[in-house]
Every structure is written in C-alpha cells, then in structure tokens.
Design an enzyme around this catalytic site. Sequence first.
Site, PDB file in Angstrom:
ATOM      1  CB  SER A  83      -0.926  -0.006   1.221  1.00 31.76           C
ATOM      2  OG  SER A  83      -1.758  -1.143   1.219  1.00 31.76           O
ATOM      3  CG  ASN A  84       2.955   2.480   3.342  1.00 37.07           C
ATOM      4  OD1 ASN A  84       2.579   3.572   3.715  1.00 37.07           O
ATOM      5  ND2 ASN A  84       2.691   1.365   4.000  1.00 37.07           N
ATOM      6  CE  LYS A 202       1.403  -4.884   5.838  1.00 37.60           C
ATOM      7  NZ  LYS A 202       1.494  -3.827   4.807  1.00 37.60           N
ATOM      8  N   GLY A 228       1.074  -5.658  10.616  1.00 38.32           N
ATOM      9  CA  GLY A 228       1.072  -4.727   9.500  1.00 38.32           C
ATOM     10  C   GLY A 228       1.319  -3.290   9.865  1.00 38.32           C
TER      11      GLY A 228
END
Length: 333
Positions: A83-84, A202, A228
């Site tokens: 996501s990052n 995760k 996470g």
Amino acid sequence: MAFSTRLASSLRPALAALHWAAPRQCRGLSTPQGSEPSLDLGGIFPPLATPFSPSQEVDYAQLEGNLHRYSSIPFRGLVVLGSNGEYPYLAAREKVEVVSCVRRALPRDRLLLAGSGCESTQATIELTVSMAEVGADVALVVTPCYYRGAMTTAALVHHYTEVSDASPIPVVLYSVPANTGLDLPMEAVITLAQHPNIIGIKDSGGDITRMGLMVHKTRQEDFQVLAGSAGFLLASYAVGASGGVCALANVLGDSLCQLDHLCREGQWQEARDLQHRLIEPNTAVTRRFGIPGLKKAMEWFGYYGGPCRAPLAPLSPAQVEELRSTFSANGWL
C-alpha cells in the site's frame, strides 16, 4: 496466461528447491514448538515507498539510492508494491520493473516480497508469475475488494487457492481493511493456512485478539503472522507474531529492528519504552497524513521521499509542521 493446477503443482517442488534464504538465529515467536518454517519471515520488512520524479515518473535512480541506504539496516527483507508503494497508481509494466530493479540491488539473503494482488483471480495469477520471473521470493496478495459484498469466505478461499496453486513462489495473504473495507475472515485464514504454498499473512487491522487467535488456530501449519504496522508491533510479538511489515521502517528502520531484537530477547521493559515512542510517529505517517506524510518524514532522515502520484496531494505547510512536531516530541528529531 493460464496455468493448470496440475502443472503448477508439479513445478513447485523444483522451484522450491532452487529457492534459498538465510535462516535467522532467533526464531519467530509464532513458530510451533519443534518445527521450522519452510521460509522464515521473522523480522522487519519496510514496505518501500515508490520514488517519483517531479513529473511523477518512477525515479529508479532515487530508488537505488534508498536501497543503498537501507542496506546497512538489519531488515529481514523488503516489501515492494504494498500500500505504501502506491501500488494502485502504477501500471503493470512499472510494477514489474520496480520489482526487477529492487531484486538487482538486494542481496540474496534478504527476502523480496512483491505485491501482486489484483481484482480478478486471472490477473492476480498473471502478475504473480511475472513477479516470480523477475526475482520476487514471495507474492503478497491483497484481498480483492471492489465487489466486497460478494467477497464471502468461500469466494476468497477459492480466489487465494487458485492463485496459490498457480504461483511458482510462496504466497502471503494481505488483509488491510483500512484501504479495502474488507477484513479477511478468520475462517478463510484458517482454511488457507493449510495450503502448502501459503506461508503467512500480513494483518494490518490492528486487532490483537484476532492476531493471537490466528497464531493459535494455525499453530500446526507452516504459517506465520506478520504485524502490519509499527503501532502494535510489540503487542503482536506478545501474542506470537513472527515479524512486521511496518511503514515507519522506511523512516526509523534501525529502531524498528531494535524493537524486534528486544522482543526476541525478552527485554520487555526496554521494548515497551521504545514502542511507546513509536506510536505517535507511526500514526502520523499512516492514518493521519498517509503516504505524503511518510515521504516527507523520509526526507528528514536522509532518504528520498519526493512527490506522490496524483490524486495524492502534498502536505500543507501546517501539516508539515504538525508532522515534524510529532517526531520531535518523541525524541526522533
């Protein structure tokens, strides 16, 4: 491309024999007594931010620069296209090239987890195979969520089973309800943990009771639970998590690895003190200011952050000052 279950199953043992990762000296706390995981995920993994140029193109030179700086930190490995990494904003060809770039720069004893989850099962299989071809060790597969009302336990088990049958590399499940609006059901996790090519999850939800139950219910399987987020890393270790995939590790990687070490050594008071100082900065670069905040903080610690891709907007001057104050108040700046 389509791969039959029979063909994938026949290839997996040969591919697994070629796969190598250095064992850790300290075992993850979720490892069942008397057993060793086939691929040890114990330790800290930063989910890399994807660097962009001012024109919002992937900046591979800056990516390599960040990788060089991270090489001195004792990470277990790296997560690319989580996501990052602004995964939804990258084209398929960019995703493959980013993973290829990281693999070329990463020592073989560091694991490379690559995000390959798509909305359809077919697309996920195709991208997972592509990630394996350019050197990913593990596929990190987020829950499909666009039709979340139809994502029942049965549908998700079928999806992940098909992907894992076809994948030439191990699969880690990825549940991130803050982004998807969908928590991977516990029943699905327990069922999928029995799959020989699914080695962990995760979990970014932050529900420690749920994480502890996952560890408990999958203790007989070759399955590891990864926290996470840095905000609940110590609590996750206390209930048996193996490691963490933490956005804050892009900024404070040494400190996250130190927290990992303290927990493994049973130095709980020191670990608690360090965890307390990480909670507010972690919240600031995740829930509060998100990826723009993460990238701004990276710049203060010697990394390239740079811009995000639109429609993610940069922080306002007031937000930058608030972010800086959060790090300063906890002794990091």
